[in-house]
Design a protein around this motif. Structure first.
Motif, mmCIF file in Angstrom:
data_model
loop_
_atom_site.group_PDB
_atom_site.id
_atom_site.type_symbol
_atom_site.label_atom_id
_atom_site.label_comp_id
_atom_site.label_asym_id
_atom_site.label_seq_id
_atom_site.Cartn_x
_atom_site.Cartn_y
_atom_site.Cartn_z
ATOM 1 N N GLY A 273 30.313 25.453 5.498
ATOM 2 C CA GLY A 273 30.068 26.585 4.611
ATOM 3 C C GLY A 273 31.230 27.558 4.626
ATOM 4 N N PRO A 274 31.053 28.688 3.891
ATOM 5 C CA PRO A 274 32.145 29.658 3.797
ATOM 6 C C PRO A 274 32.513 30.212 5.174
ATOM 7 C CG PRO A 274 30.391 30.171 2.236
ATOM 8 C CD PRO A 274 29.874 29.087 3.129
ATOM 9 N N MET A 275 33.788 30.471 5.376
ATOM 10 C CA MET A 275 34.234 31.032 6.647
ATOM 11 C C MET A 275 33.634 32.426 6.790
ATOM 12 S SD MET A 275 37.836 29.936 7.926
ATOM 13 C CE MET A 275 39.149 29.595 6.803
ATOM 14 N N SER A 276 33.174 32.730 7.961
ATOM 15 C CA SER A 276 32.567 34.024 8.210
ATOM 16 C C SER A 276 32.567 34.273 9.708
ATOM 17 C CB SER A 276 31.135 34.012 7.667
ATOM 18 O OG SER A 276 30.293 34.814 8.454
ATOM 19 N N SER A 277 33.225 35.366 10.116
ATOM 20 C CA SER A 277 33.274 35.580 11.563
ATOM 21 C C SER A 277 31.919 36.011 12.096
ATOM 22 C CB SER A 277 34.375 36.560 11.969
ATOM 23 O OG SER A 277 34.417 37.630 11.081
ATOM 24 N N SER A 278 31.099 36.690 11.250
ATOM 25 C CA SER A 278 29.801 37.110 11.768
ATOM 26 C C SER A 278 28.875 35.912 11.943
ATOM 27 C CB SER A 278 29.176 38.176 10.867
ATOM 28 O OG SER A 278 29.028 37.677 9.566
ATOM 29 N N LYS A 279 29.128 34.827 11.181
ATOM 30 C CA LYS A 279 28.302 33.630 11.355
ATOM 31 C C LYS A 279 28.948 32.639 12.322
ATOM 32 C CE LYS A 279 25.880 33.704 6.952
ATOM 33 N NZ LYS A 279 26.374 33.546 5.590
ATOM 34 N N GLY A 280 30.136 32.994 12.784
ATOM 35 C CA GLY A 280 30.810 32.102 13.720
ATOM 36 C C GLY A 280 31.435 30.886 13.043
ATOM 37 N N ILE A 281 31.529 30.920 11.683
ATOM 38 C CA ILE A 281 32.181 29.809 10.975
ATOM 39 C C ILE A 281 33.631 30.213 10.744
ATOM 40 C CG2 ILE A 281 32.159 28.328 8.919
ATOM 41 C CD1 ILE A 281 29.196 29.076 8.602
ATOM 42 N N VAL A 282 34.473 29.855 11.677
ATOM 43 C CA VAL A 282 35.865 30.274 11.567
ATOM 44 C C VAL A 282 36.802 29.134 11.943
ATOM 45 C CG1 VAL A 282 35.531 32.735 11.992
ATOM 46 C CG2 VAL A 282 35.795 31.203 13.922
ATOM 47 N N LEU A 283 37.986 29.203 11.374
ATOM 48 C CA LEU A 283 39.072 28.334 11.785
ATOM 49 C C LEU A 283 40.173 29.282 12.195
ATOM 50 C CD1 LEU A 283 39.258 25.747 8.894
ATOM 51 C CD2 LEU A 283 38.635 25.293 11.259
ATOM 52 N N LEU A 284 40.577 29.226 13.423
ATOM 53 C CA LEU A 284 41.597 30.163 13.856
ATOM 54 C C LEU A 284 42.983 29.606 13.561
ATOM 55 C CD1 LEU A 284 40.029 31.481 17.134
ATOM 56 C CD2 LEU A 284 39.875 32.342 14.806
ATOM 57 N N PRO A 285 43.844 30.473 13.009
ATOM 58 C CA PRO A 285 45.210 30.017 12.687
ATOM 59 C C PRO A 285 45.886 29.335 13.877
ATOM 60 C CG PRO A 285 44.864 32.242 11.869
ATOM 61 C CD PRO A 285 43.616 31.872 12.600
ATOM 62 N N LYS A 286 45.668 29.847 15.069
ATOM 63 C CA LYS A 286 46.364 29.247 16.212
ATOM 64 C C LYS A 286 45.879 27.803 16.469
ATOM 65 C CE LYS A 286 43.474 31.371 19.863
ATOM 66 N NZ LYS A 286 42.661 30.310 20.424
ATOM 67 N N ASP A 287 44.629 27.527 16.146
ATOM 68 C CA ASP A 287 44.141 26.151 16.298
ATOM 69 C C ASP A 287 44.692 25.255 15.197
ATOM 70 O OD1 ASP A 287 42.713 26.814 18.547
ATOM 71 O OD2 ASP A 287 40.910 27.327 17.419
ATOM 72 N N LEU A 288 44.789 25.810 13.994
ATOM 73 C CA LEU A 288 45.304 25.013 12.883
ATOM 74 C C LEU A 288 46.774 24.684 13.090
ATOM 75 C CD1 LEU A 288 43.450 26.870 10.013
ATOM 76 C CD2 LEU A 288 42.961 24.604 10.920
ATOM 77 N N LEU A 289 47.492 25.593 13.750
ATOM 78 C CA LEU A 289 48.920 25.334 14.005
ATOM 79 C C LEU A 289 49.118 24.245 15.054
ATOM 80 C CD1 LEU A 289 50.290 28.980 13.830
ATOM 81 C CD2 LEU A 289 50.876 27.090 12.293
ATOM 82 N N LYS A 290 48.027 23.813 15.685
ATOM 83 C CA LYS A 290 48.148 22.693 16.619
ATOM 84 C C LYS A 290 48.160 21.354 15.885
ATOM 85 C CE LYS A 290 45.951 25.014 20.479
ATOM 86 N NZ LYS A 290 44.609 25.367 20.957
ATOM 87 N N ILE A 291 47.730 21.354 14.624
ATOM 88 C CA ILE A 291 47.664 20.078 13.904
ATOM 89 C C ILE A 291 48.589 20.006 12.696
ATOM 90 C CG2 ILE A 291 45.334 19.525 14.720
ATOM 91 C CD1 ILE A 291 44.308 20.355 11.935
ATOM 92 N N MET A 292 49.286 21.091 12.404
ATOM 93 C CA MET A 292 50.221 21.019 11.264
ATOM 94 C C MET A 292 51.281 22.099 11.387
ATOM 95 S SD MET A 292 47.875 22.535 8.185
ATOM 96 C CE MET A 292 46.246 22.739 8.908
ATOM 97 N N PRO A 293 52.429 21.878 10.750
ATOM 98 C CA PRO A 293 53.481 22.885 10.810
ATOM 99 C C PRO A 293 53.118 24.116 9.971
ATOM 100 C CG PRO A 293 54.185 20.998 9.484
ATOM 101 C CD PRO A 293 52.828 20.674 10.013
ATOM 102 N N PRO A 294 53.738 25.271 10.258
ATOM 103 C CA PRO A 294 53.432 26.517 9.552
ATOM 104 C C PRO A 294 53.421 26.383 8.032
ATOM 105 C CG PRO A 294 54.908 26.992 11.360
ATOM 106 C CD PRO A 294 54.748 25.499 11.317
ATOM 107 N N ASP A 295 54.384 25.697 7.460
ATOM 108 C CA ASP A 295 54.419 25.631 6.000
ATOM 109 C C ASP A 295 53.295 24.806 5.410
ATOM 110 O OD1 ASP A 295 56.402 27.387 5.822
ATOM 111 O OD2 ASP A 295 57.991 25.964 5.318
ATOM 112 N N ALA A 296 52.848 23.816 6.174
ATOM 113 C CA ALA A 296 51.698 23.039 5.707
ATOM 114 C C ALA A 296 50.461 23.934 5.721
ATOM 115 C CB ALA A 296 51.482 21.818 6.587
#
Ligand SMILES: [Zn+2]
Length: 485
Positions: A273-296
């Protein structure tokens, strides 16, 4: 930063903004995990587009560190109830690792921005108040309390409380809420107020001893920082929303032109569902940077057009996204799925990975060791965290392979032995693929069964990545060993 390609939508926004100097502002409250990268990246793209037009641009990230804690975010101890109404910059870090609650959530986000080389000035609102940036606009707001209240009531359709004030002074306990202003002394930038228990106190608004309420602050901030452009998430711009009130306040009270605006849509996560920190549905940038380069990551977050909703698929769909990205940025990309196979087969052994790629036909990629190491780390991290079960691989040990082979019939075992005899270290992926296939045909074994036998003794399952390159990538001795069952 200026080397980034400028998307068309950003160019259009920049053209409409016209002559500067410009102040592009984005803002987020560090009241929980910060996931809203889209807002900052929209700001970055517009700032870049303005600079490309020769404009002078200040690009700011306004972290609402002075905001009161409103509710307890997921994962925060209940005992933090006692800090509700206190500035985030003055609430302790729930995990004890940073100077405050605000820093605990802001720091990792700031780090991700640095890693992405987003050239943005991060401003903490409690510092802005302490340094007097908000002093003049606070005075103006206090002097126009009645008109501001009218605007709020007209636009939102809600009645404001009797003692409503645009300014929230901080009491001795640290609370910003629930007070009643008794007197404004503009020449000393002070307010006299009464707290909930009837105690009188004084706050100096030139020194950060309080803040403007958030709806008023939005308009006041435009003036205090000279903002000319600000992106907003769609929920802020619906009727009666904070931009509706701020537009009128800027125009009628602060005498400041409403900044240019861009409305971006929300991002949702496939299956959640939609990202929402109050619902705990989040993707943290630092975690995403573990699987792809910044420009991706930039490309992923902005999508083709950030005014449209976006559903992120970090599972099954992710390899395709990475391949599309690489085709445009790399002359000789290795398919992401193949990197995933290699990473899971060789672990962190870079030499073995290079060998596997070389024999799989990716000679160039095998030579660029530094890039290869980085790409393998992305692939490995993705496989561990996000990959669907069908893409997770683990080579069986010799013992396990022997065990697995017991389920195979005699024909399959003889087929494997025959392949093992013929395998040689010079063979590339295509040759091994041919060998696996032709040996099956020669022996009258259905290819499907033959390949299933291969996967059984290597991976303990009936299917897997394309067998030829996979087997070719393994040390020959090891493959022969596994086939001798
Ligand atoms: Zn911390």
């Amino acid at each position: 930063m200026s080397e980034l390609p400028i998307p068309q939508w950003a160019e259009k926004v920049a053209a409409e903004l016209g002559q500067g100097p410009h102040v592009v502002v984005t803002g987020i409250s560090p009241s929980g995990n910060i996931h809203n990268l889209r807002e900052v990246l929209v700001g970055e793209a517009v700032a870049n587009a303005l600079m490309a037009r020769g404009e002078k641009v200040r690009f700011v990230f306004h972290a609402d560190t002075i905001d009161p804690l409103r509710r307890i975010a997921p994962g925060i101890p209940e005992s933090f109830e006692e800090f509700i109404g206190h500035s985030l910059s003055r609430v302790p870090d729930p995990e004890g690792c940073h100077a405050s609650y605000a820093e605990h959530f802001l720091s990792p986000f700031e780090e991700a921005l640095r890693e992405m080389e987003v050239d943005v000035e991060v401003l903490r609102s409690h510092k802005l108040y302490e340094n007097g940036v908000y002093t003049e606009v606070t005075r103006e707001a206090l002097e126009h309390t009645e008109e501001l209240r009218e605007i709020l009531q007209e636009v939102t359709g809600r009645r404001m409380p009797e003692h409503w004030s645009p300014y929230l002074p901080r009491d001795a306990s640290g609370r910003l809420t629930g007070h009643r202003i008794l007197e404004h002394v503009p020449e000393e930038h002070k307010v006299l107020f009464e707290d909930e228990d009837g105690w009188e106190d004084v706050a100096d608004y030139s020194r950060g001893e309080g803040k403007l309420g958030w709806r008023v602050e939005l308009a006041a901030r435009w003036k205090a920082l000279g903002v000319t452009f600000e992106p907003f998430g769609k929920d802020h711009t619906s009727r009666g929303s904070s931009t509706d009130t701020a537009d009128r306040m800027a125009d009628e009270i602060f005498n400041y032109p409403v900044p240019g605006r861009y409305e971006y849509e929300w991002i949702s996560i496939k299956g959640k569902g939609p990202m929402s920190s109050s619902k705990g549905i989040v993707l943290l940038p630092k975690d995403l940077l573990k699987i792809m380069p910044p420009d991706a990551l930039r490309r992923m977050m902005l999508g083709r057009d950030p005014s449209r909703t976006l559903e992120l698929d970090l599972g099954e769909g992710f390899p395709r996204f990475m391949d599309e990205y690489r085709v445009e940025t790399d002359a000789n990309p290795v398919p992401f799925n193949h990197l995933v196979t290699v990473a899971q087969t060789v672990g962190t052994d870079l030499e073995a990975a290079a060998e596997m790629l070389r024999r799989g036909g990716y000679k160039k990629a095998a030579r660029a060791k530094e890039i290869l190491a980085r790409d393998l780390a992305y692939a490995r991290n993705w496989a561990e965290e996000w990959a669907p079960e069908s893409m997770r691989l683990r080579l069986l040990s010799e013992e396990e392979a022997r065990e697995a082979a017991r389920d195979l019939d005699a024909d399959s075992r003889e087929y494997l032995a025959a392949v093992g005899e013929k395998l040689s270290p010079e063979m590339g992926g295509d040759e091994v693929q041919d060998l696996l296939y032709s040996t099956a045909v020669e022996r009258g074994l259905k290819p499907k069964r033959a390949f299933a036998a291969v996967y059984t003794v290597l991976l303990g399952r009936k299917s897997g990545p394309k067998a030829g390159p996979f087997v070719a990538g393994l040390p020959v001795e090891m493959a022969r060993e596994r086939f001798r069952v």
